[in-house]
Design an enzyme around this catalytic site. Structure first.
Site, PDB file in Angstrom:
ATOM      1  N   PRO A 213       3.846   9.264   4.373  1.00 52.43           N
ATOM      2  CA  PRO A 213       4.831   8.724   4.573  1.00 52.43           C
ATOM      3  C   PRO A 213       5.074   7.752   3.117  1.00 52.43           C
ATOM      4  O   PRO A 213       4.404   6.845   3.170  1.00 52.43           O
ATOM      5  CB  PRO A 213       5.187   7.846   5.890  1.00 52.43           C
ATOM      6  CG  PRO A 213       3.740   8.089   6.855  1.00 52.43           C
ATOM      7  CD  PRO A 213       3.484   9.037   5.108  1.00 52.43           C
ATOM      8  N   ASN A 214       6.454   7.604   2.737  1.00 53.42           N
ATOM      9  CA  ASN A 214       6.560   6.878   1.732  1.00 53.42           C
ATOM     10  C   ASN A 214       6.311   6.418   0.329  1.00 53.42           C
ATOM     11  O   ASN A 214       7.094   6.763  -0.563  1.00 53.42           O
ATOM     12  CB  ASN A 214       6.638   5.059   1.998  1.00 53.42           C
ATOM     13  CG  ASN A 214       6.694   4.517   4.020  1.00 53.42           C
ATOM     14  OD1 ASN A 214       8.751   5.265   3.465  1.00 53.42           O
ATOM     15  ND2 ASN A 214       6.471   4.748   4.905  1.00 53.42           N
TER      16      ASN A 214
ATOM     17  N   ARG B 278       9.354   1.959  -4.828  1.00 58.13           N
ATOM     18  CA  ARG B 278       8.403   1.506  -3.822  1.00 58.13           C
ATOM     19  C   ARG B 278       7.750   0.355  -4.496  1.00 58.13           C
ATOM     20  O   ARG B 278       6.547   0.664  -4.328  1.00 58.13           O
ATOM     21  CB  ARG B 278       7.837   2.669  -3.015  1.00 58.13           C
ATOM     22  CG  ARG B 278       7.732   1.817  -2.122  1.00 58.13           C
ATOM     23  CD  ARG B 278       6.527   3.048  -1.506  1.00 58.13           C
ATOM     24  NE  ARG B 278       5.432   1.875   0.025  1.00 58.13           N
ATOM     25  CZ  ARG B 278       4.819   2.653   0.382  1.00 58.13           C
ATOM     26  NH1 ARG B 278       3.798   3.904   0.415  1.00 58.13           N
ATOM     27  NH2 ARG B 278       3.750   1.939   1.336  1.00 58.13           N
TER      28      ARG B 278
ATOM     29  N   TYR C  93       2.761  -0.668  -5.757  1.00 59.34           N
ATOM     30  CA  TYR C  93       2.218   1.028  -6.449  1.00 59.34           C
ATOM     31  C   TYR C  93       2.613   1.030  -8.216  1.00 59.34           C
ATOM     32  O   TYR C  93       2.520   3.244  -8.288  1.00 59.34           O
ATOM     33  CB  TYR C  93       3.085   2.054  -5.474  1.00 59.34           C
ATOM     34  CG  TYR C  93       2.710   1.291  -4.338  1.00 59.34           C
ATOM     35  CD1 TYR C  93       1.098   1.619  -3.580  1.00 59.34           C
ATOM     36  CD2 TYR C  93       3.822   0.442  -3.209  1.00 59.34           C
ATOM     37  CE1 TYR C  93       0.433   1.491  -2.347  1.00 59.34           C
ATOM     38  CE2 TYR C  93       2.891  -0.173  -1.838  1.00 59.34           C
ATOM     39  CZ  TYR C  93       2.001   0.591  -1.020  1.00 59.34           C
ATOM     40  OH  TYR C  93       1.376   0.356  -0.144  1.00 59.34           O
TER      41      TYR C  93
ATOM     42  N   ASN D 268      -3.649  10.858   0.243  1.00 61.78           N
ATOM     43  CA  ASN D 268      -3.648  10.245   0.842  1.00 61.78           C
ATOM     44  C   ASN D 268      -2.342   9.866   2.030  1.00 61.78           C
ATOM     45  O   ASN D 268      -1.311  10.171   1.937  1.00 61.78           O
ATOM     46  CB  ASN D 268      -2.434   9.337  -0.400  1.00 61.78           C
ATOM     47  CG  ASN D 268      -2.071   7.798  -0.177  1.00 61.78           C
ATOM     48  OD1 ASN D 268      -1.958   6.739   0.777  1.00 61.78           O
ATOM     49  ND2 ASN D 268      -1.755   6.938  -1.115  1.00 61.78           N
TER      50      ASN D 268
ATOM     51  N   ALA E 197       0.928   5.144   5.346  1.00 61.92           N
ATOM     52  CA  ALA E 197       0.391   4.543   6.460  1.00 61.92           C
ATOM     53  C   ALA E 197      -0.070   5.095   7.496  1.00 61.92           C
ATOM     54  O   ALA E 197      -1.104   3.861   8.823  1.00 61.92           O
ATOM     55  CB  ALA E 197       2.143   3.827   7.202  1.00 61.92           C
TER      56      ALA E 197
ATOM     57  N   GLU F  60     -10.549  10.741   0.497  1.00 58.07           N
ATOM     58  CA  GLU F  60      -9.039   9.842   0.456  1.00 58.07           C
ATOM     59  C   GLU F  60      -8.863   9.100  -0.812  1.00 58.07           C
ATOM     60  O   GLU F  60      -9.823   8.293  -1.840  1.00 58.07           O
ATOM     61  CB  GLU F  60      -9.464   8.595   1.836  1.00 58.07           C
ATOM     62  CG  GLU F  60      -8.982   8.084   2.419  1.00 58.07           C
ATOM     63  CD  GLU F  60      -8.978   6.993   3.296  1.00 58.07           C
ATOM     64  OE1 GLU F  60     -10.358   7.125   3.714  1.00 58.07           O
ATOM     65  OE2 GLU F  60      -8.467   6.540   3.639  1.00 58.07           O
TER      66      GLU F  60
ATOM     67  N   HIS G 280      -6.597   5.625  -2.210  1.00 56.93           N
ATOM     68  CA  HIS G 280      -4.850   5.061  -2.073  1.00 56.93           C
ATOM     69  C   HIS G 280      -5.361   4.142  -3.260  1.00 56.93           C
ATOM     70  O   HIS G 280      -6.042   4.049  -3.644  1.00 56.93           O
ATOM     71  CB  HIS G 280      -5.465   3.934  -0.618  1.00 56.93           C
ATOM     72  CG  HIS G 280      -5.846   4.547   0.278  1.00 56.93           C
ATOM     73  ND1 HIS G 280      -5.038   4.495   1.677  1.00 56.93           N
ATOM     74  CD2 HIS G 280      -7.228   4.409   1.309  1.00 56.93           C
ATOM     75  CE1 HIS G 280      -5.167   5.137   2.734  1.00 56.93           C
ATOM     76  NE2 HIS G 280      -6.407   4.897   2.080  1.00 56.93           N
TER      77      HIS G 280
ATOM     78  N   ARG H 186      -6.334  -5.936   0.607  1.00 58.75           N
ATOM     79  CA  ARG H 186      -4.802  -6.860   1.343  1.00 58.75           C
ATOM     80  C   ARG H 186      -4.698  -7.141   2.769  1.00 58.75           C
ATOM     81  O   ARG H 186      -5.735  -7.714   3.216  1.00 58.75           O
ATOM     82  CB  ARG H 186      -3.398  -5.208   1.518  1.00 58.75           C
ATOM     83  CG  ARG H 186      -3.820  -5.292  -0.351  1.00 58.75           C
ATOM     84  CD  ARG H 186      -2.907  -3.634  -0.171  1.00 58.75           C
ATOM     85  NE  ARG H 186      -1.675  -3.684   0.405  1.00 58.75           N
ATOM     86  CZ  ARG H 186      -0.610  -2.770   0.056  1.00 58.75           C
ATOM     87  NH1 ARG H 186      -0.783  -2.225  -0.051  1.00 58.75           N
ATOM     88  NH2 ARG H 186       0.611  -3.191   0.825  1.00 58.75           N
TER      89      ARG H 186
HETATM   90  C1  DQA Z   1      -1.350   3.491   1.099  1.00 57.79           C
HETATM   91  C2  DQA Z   1      -1.771   2.381   1.236  1.00 57.79           C
HETATM   92  C3  DQA Z   1      -1.093   2.085   3.151  1.00 57.79           C
HETATM   93  O1  DQA Z   1      -1.738   0.804   3.388  1.00 57.79           O
HETATM   94  C4  DQA Z   1      -0.063   2.279   2.937  1.00 57.79           C
HETATM   95  O2  DQA Z   1       0.853   1.941   4.029  1.00 57.79           O
HETATM   96  C5  DQA Z   1       0.876   3.092   1.622  1.00 57.79           C
HETATM   97  C6  DQA Z   1      -0.077   3.241   0.710  1.00 57.79           C
HETATM   98  C7  DQA Z   1      -1.732   3.733  -0.697  1.00 57.79           C
HETATM   99  O3  DQA Z   1      -1.800   4.344  -1.636  1.00 57.79           O
HETATM  100  O4  DQA Z   1      -1.959   2.371  -1.647  1.00 57.79           O
HETATM  101  O5  DQA Z   1       1.990   3.665   2.051  1.00 57.79           O
HETATM  102  O6  DQA Z   1      -2.124   4.647   1.491  1.00 57.79           O
END
Ligand code: DQA
Length: 146
Positions: free
Chosen positions: A10-11, A18, A23, A74, A77, A98, A100, A107
């Protein structure tokens, strides 16, 4: 030919708009192009998917069980909340990376725990979009060793 599913949660469709201070300014299309171009250097087929829905992400993992040799995920959240995604990944036999974009270990406290890490063979964080490239390289390395 190695089949790799790159799954974004998501997002991440909002990359570029964003929180660019966290990011970066590249879009998800830039990320897809980056991965596709990099994959051309190896005998790799990339299937690139993004969803804002937990159930879709689980379905994508189920597809990967059928069709993929490795997953780069990835889960955004859902990383921090979803036992269902962990359970789906536990059904996958191949290599799991995985990724990120940000360094979740530095964080907010609620980002420090990852259900996905319980299954992942490798975790890459805080490397920006290059984390996905590092993940592809690692998969090529792992699959050529076996
Ligand atoms: C994320 C880190 C997560 O905590 C966050 O909710 C994201 C992006 C990252 O790529 O740094 O949406 O996965």
């Amino acid at each position: 030919m190695i089949n790799v599913y790159i799954l974004n949660g998501p997002n991440l469709n909002l990359l570029g708009k964003r929180e660019p201070e966290i990011y970066g300014s590249n879009t998800i299309k830039d990320l897809e192009d980056l991965c596709d171009n990099h994959a051309k250097k190896s005998d790799l087929k990339i299937t690139f998917k993004q969803t804002n829905s937990e159930s879709n992400l689980i379905e994508f993992i189920h597809d990967a069980i059928e069709y993929a040799d490795a997953i780069i995920i990835n889960a955004a959240a859902f990383t921090h909340t979803s036992i269902a995604i962990l359970d789906a990944l536990n059904c996958f036999q191949g290599y799991v990376v995985e990724v990120h974009i940000s360094d979740i270990s530095k964080r907010e406290d609620f980002r420090k725990f990852s259900f996905v890490s319980i299954r992942a063979d490798l975790v890459i964080m805080g490397q920006g979009l290059d984390g996905y490239i590092q993940a592809i390289d690692k998969i090529v390395e792992e699959t050529s060793e076996n």
